[in-house]
Design an enzyme around this catalytic site. Structure first.
Site: not given
Length: 184
Positions: A73, A161, A163
């Site tokens: 990002c 993202h 994660e």
């Protein structure tokens, strides 16, 4: 054991990036973005997401550290800006669940996700022009450049993202980055 540092750019999910790498058996260390690159010894660097380009600390210096770098990002945006690309406000705005089309099935970071995957991404800001040496490796209906790679310099970025739980195959991105670091 492979060691990857996560440079904390004050993102709300940075701790999840650190954990995702640890869960893969990587020696992962979360460091403040004011830490100079010469103070670390690692096989790779993750530049985390974050709220603001004015708070990126020493992050740009890691692009010269001669190890693979993955920008997530804001991390991807700072790679683009520092190396001559362009970042602008996105038309879509905030966080959304997005289908991403992978445009390069041979890309070492995202190619194994080809032809598409579902991700969680913020589009408040986005890369609109690639820096020299980079290829666009993913796109979506809301963002022209969802991922980019410069395989010659081992610099990679994803707008999304990997994660967070909302990203379907985020662990694959971290596995692929680990493999890139091990091969370097």
């Amino acid at each position: 054991m492979t060691k990857i540092v996560v440079v904390d750019n004050h993102g709300q999910f940075t701790h999840l990036e650190h954990r995702a790498l640890r869960d893969l058996g990587v020696e992962a260390e979360l460091i403040d973005n004011d830490t100079p690159p010469e103070e670390i010894n690692a096989d790779g660097v993750v530049l985390s997401g974050g709220p603001d380009m004015d708070r990126i600390g020493q992050s740009p210096a890691y692009l010269k550290a001669d190890v693979p770098v993955l920008g997530i990002c804001l991390g991807m945006q700072l790679i683009a800006e520092e190396l001559g690309g362009r970042v602008e406000g996105g038309e879509y705005g905030g966080y959304a669940d997005v289908t991403v089309e992978l445009t390069d099935e041979d890309d070492p970071l995202t190619g194994s996700l080809h032809p598409e995957t579902r991700v969680w991404a913020s589009h408040a800001d986005e890369v609109v022009e690639l820096p020299d040496g980079f290829e666009r490796t993913a796109t979506s209906e809301v963002c022209g450049i969802e991922a980019m790679s410069d395989t010659d310099r081992d610099l990679y970025g994803v707008q999304w993202h990997p994660e967070v739980a909302h990203t379907e195959e985020g662990d694959v991105v971290f596995e692929n980055f680990r493999d890139i670091c091990e091969a370097n």
